[in-house]
Design a protein around this motif. Structure first.
Motif, PDB file in Angstrom:
ATOM      1  N   MET A  35       0.682  -1.300  -0.029  1.00  0.00           N
ATOM      2  CA  MET A  35       0.329   0.054  -0.092  1.00  0.00           C
ATOM      3  C   MET A  35       0.879   1.332  -0.066  1.00  0.00           C
ATOM      4  O   MET A  35       0.230   2.284  -0.006  1.00  0.00           O
ATOM      5  N   ASN A  36       2.187   1.064   0.264  1.00  0.00           N
ATOM      6  CA  ASN A  36       3.103   2.432   0.151  1.00  0.00           C
ATOM      7  C   ASN A  36       4.033   2.272  -0.887  1.00  0.00           C
ATOM      8  O   ASN A  36       4.336   1.179  -1.141  1.00  0.00           O
ATOM      9  N   GLN A  66       3.170   2.507 -12.952  1.00  0.00           N
ATOM     10  CA  GLN A  66       3.540   1.252 -12.218  1.00  0.00           C
ATOM     11  C   GLN A  66       2.571   0.480 -11.529  1.00  0.00           C
ATOM     12  O   GLN A  66       2.501  -0.453 -11.405  1.00  0.00           O
ATOM     13  N   TYR A  67       1.637   1.310 -10.875  1.00  0.00           N
ATOM     14  CA  TYR A  67       0.330   0.609  -9.915  1.00  0.00           C
ATOM     15  C   TYR A  67      -0.976   0.699 -10.637  1.00  0.00           C
ATOM     16  O   TYR A  67      -1.874   0.323 -10.150  1.00  0.00           O
ATOM     17  N   GLY A  68      -0.666   1.186 -12.025  1.00  0.00           N
ATOM     18  CA  GLY A  68      -2.207   1.090 -12.635  1.00  0.00           C
ATOM     19  C   GLY A  68      -3.075   2.266 -12.397  1.00  0.00           C
ATOM     20  O   GLY A  68      -4.358   1.922 -12.384  1.00  0.00           O
ATOM     21  N   LYS A  69      -2.430   3.200 -11.932  1.00  0.00           N
ATOM     22  CA  LYS A  69      -3.463   4.243 -11.096  1.00  0.00           C
ATOM     23  C   LYS A  69      -3.286   5.519 -11.951  1.00  0.00           C
ATOM     24  O   LYS A  69      -2.332   5.496 -12.908  1.00  0.00           O
ATOM     25  N   ILE A 123      -3.557   9.183  -7.320  1.00  0.00           N
ATOM     26  CA  ILE A 123      -2.297   9.230  -6.102  1.00  0.00           C
ATOM     27  C   ILE A 123      -2.422  10.672  -5.588  1.00  0.00           C
ATOM     28  O   ILE A 123      -2.252  10.590  -4.538  1.00  0.00           O
ATOM     29  N   LYS A 124      -2.595  11.756  -6.206  1.00  0.00           N
ATOM     30  CA  LYS A 124      -2.602  12.835  -5.641  1.00  0.00           C
ATOM     31  C   LYS A 124      -3.671  12.983  -4.533  1.00  0.00           C
ATOM     32  O   LYS A 124      -3.512  13.545  -3.518  1.00  0.00           O
ATOM     33  N   SER A 125      -4.668  12.520  -4.774  1.00  0.00           N
ATOM     34  CA  SER A 125      -6.035  12.434  -3.956  1.00  0.00           C
ATOM     35  C   SER A 125      -5.855  11.650  -2.818  1.00  0.00           C
ATOM     36  O   SER A 125      -6.080  12.191  -1.926  1.00  0.00           O
ATOM     37  N   MET A 126      -5.431  10.397  -2.932  1.00  0.00           N
ATOM     38  CA  MET A 126      -4.702   9.539  -1.924  1.00  0.00           C
ATOM     39  C   MET A 126      -4.027  10.149  -0.827  1.00  0.00           C
ATOM     40  O   MET A 126      -4.012   9.590   0.345  1.00  0.00           O
ATOM     41  N   ASN A 127      -3.044  10.836  -1.352  1.00  0.00           N
ATOM     42  CA  ASN A 127      -2.041  11.508  -0.440  1.00  0.00           C
ATOM     43  C   ASN A 127      -2.042  12.860  -0.341  1.00  0.00           C
ATOM     44  O   ASN A 127      -1.168  13.750   0.350  1.00  0.00           O
ATOM     45  N   ASN A 128      -3.231  13.475  -0.556  1.00  0.00           N
ATOM     46  CA  ASN A 128      -3.586  14.930  -0.223  1.00  0.00           C
ATOM     47  C   ASN A 128      -2.591  15.869  -0.889  1.00  0.00           C
ATOM     48  O   ASN A 128      -1.972  16.662  -0.140  1.00  0.00           O
ATOM     49  N   PHE A 174       9.158  13.922  -3.446  1.00  0.00           N
ATOM     50  CA  PHE A 174      10.589  14.294  -2.919  1.00  0.00           C
ATOM     51  C   PHE A 174      11.364  12.711  -2.811  1.00  0.00           C
ATOM     52  O   PHE A 174      10.312  11.838  -2.514  1.00  0.00           O
ATOM     53  N   ILE A 175      12.466  12.448  -3.075  1.00  0.00           N
ATOM     54  CA  ILE A 175      13.133  11.216  -3.003  1.00  0.00           C
ATOM     55  C   ILE A 175      13.031  10.743  -1.409  1.00  0.00           C
ATOM     56  O   ILE A 175      12.935  11.579  -0.628  1.00  0.00           O
ATOM     57  N   GLY A 176      12.497   9.631  -1.165  1.00  0.00           N
ATOM     58  CA  GLY A 176      12.497   9.171   0.223  1.00  0.00           C
ATOM     59  C   GLY A 176      10.832   9.474   0.779  1.00  0.00           C
ATOM     60  O   GLY A 176      10.494   8.757   1.794  1.00  0.00           O
ATOM     61  N   GLN A 177      10.106  10.221  -0.153  1.00  0.00           N
ATOM     62  CA  GLN A 177       8.717  10.460   0.196  1.00  0.00           C
ATOM     63  C   GLN A 177       7.724   8.928   0.426  1.00  0.00           C
ATOM     64  O   GLN A 177       7.970   8.360  -0.664  1.00  0.00           O
ATOM     65  N   ARG A 178       7.235   8.834   1.268  1.00  0.00           N
ATOM     66  CA  ARG A 178       6.076   7.635   1.386  1.00  0.00           C
ATOM     67  C   ARG A 178       4.873   8.011   0.609  1.00  0.00           C
ATOM     68  O   ARG A 178       4.011   8.818   1.008  1.00  0.00           O
ATOM     69  N   LEU A 179       4.410   7.640  -0.420  1.00  0.00           N
ATOM     70  CA  LEU A 179       3.154   7.577  -0.863  1.00  0.00           C
ATOM     71  C   LEU A 179       2.003   6.396  -0.726  1.00  0.00           C
ATOM     72  O   LEU A 179       2.673   5.352  -0.913  1.00  0.00           O
ATOM     73  N   PHE A 180       0.895   6.657  -0.394  1.00  0.00           N
ATOM     74  CA  PHE A 180      -0.130   5.911  -0.125  1.00  0.00           C
ATOM     75  C   PHE A 180      -0.620   5.423  -1.560  1.00  0.00           C
ATOM     76  O   PHE A 180      -1.001   6.117  -2.287  1.00  0.00           O
ATOM     77  N   ILE A 181      -0.513   4.186  -1.844  1.00  0.00           N
ATOM     78  CA  ILE A 181      -1.185   3.456  -3.050  1.00  0.00           C
ATOM     79  C   ILE A 181      -2.023   2.482  -2.624  1.00  0.00           C
ATOM     80  O   ILE A 181      -1.742   1.415  -2.179  1.00  0.00           O
TER      81      ILE A 181
END
Length: 186
Positions: free
Chosen positions: A142-143, A158-161, A166-171, A178-185
């Motif tokens: 999920m991340n 990559q995730y078929g989204k 992705i912007k919406s899920m991560n506000n 940014f490199i190292g940023q954790r995104l919710f998928i």
């Protein structure tokens, strides 16, 4: 006389066997036995028919869902640099760097996909609700940790989204990651 009848019947049997045509199955079908009776199986779909098929077996056409993706990309061609690409799209280099999260901007290669902007979202997408009780959550999947060269577009692909999802899920308010940023998928 008996020999004559025997020879006659033998010749009749041989000629009828030789000239008899067995109906040939169309491509992709096979003859099977179903409850002791002859049936025909479509080797592509697995469907069974009790009637001799006429047409070759084909794969059913799936309806392709086309998703609107607002990302505008440019494929790097021979001789292009980030400066020439920025000029093509009326961008300054800073904006191009911001859109792409590249670690080393001097090492773009032919065939690389460079994000040059985003279109306005022209239509809203229907969001299907997910029954949370019936799905098991795997935190590992999920991340996504943003790596060097990742863009919202490449992660979405990559995730078929879509980038918007992705912007919406991560506000996210902008397309900057940014490199190292954790995104919710999801």
């Amino acid at each position: 006389m008996r020999k004559t009848f025997l020879i006659f019947y033998l010749l009749l049997f041989i000629s009828s066997y030789t000239y008899a045509q067995e109906s040939k199955l169309p491509k992709g079908w096979d003859k099977i036995s179903l409850n002791g009776k002859i049936a025909y199986m479509n080797l592509i779909t697995g469907d069974v028919s009790k009637v001799l098929p006429i047409n070759p077996a084909t794969k059913p056409q799936k309806k392709i869902k086309v998703e609107y993706d607002p990302t505008i990309t440019h494929i790097v061609q021979k001789g292009e640099t980030l400066s020439t690409i920025a000029r093509m799209y009326n961008l300054n280099l800073g904006k191009l760097y911001q859109l792409n999260s590249l670690e080393n901007f001097d090492k773009i290669e032919i065939g690389d996909e460079i994000v040059v902007g985003y279109e306005d979202l022209k239509q809203k997408k229907e969001v299907s609700s997910i029954d949370e009780k019936s799905t098991e959550v795997n935190v590992e999947k999920m991340n996504h940790i943003v790596g060097s060269g990742d863009t919202l577009y490449s992660i979405a692909k990559q995730y078929g989204k879509s980038v918007t999802e992705i912007k919406s899920m991560n506000n996210l308010k902008s397309n900057t990651i940014f490199i190292g940023q954790r995104l919710f998928i999801e």
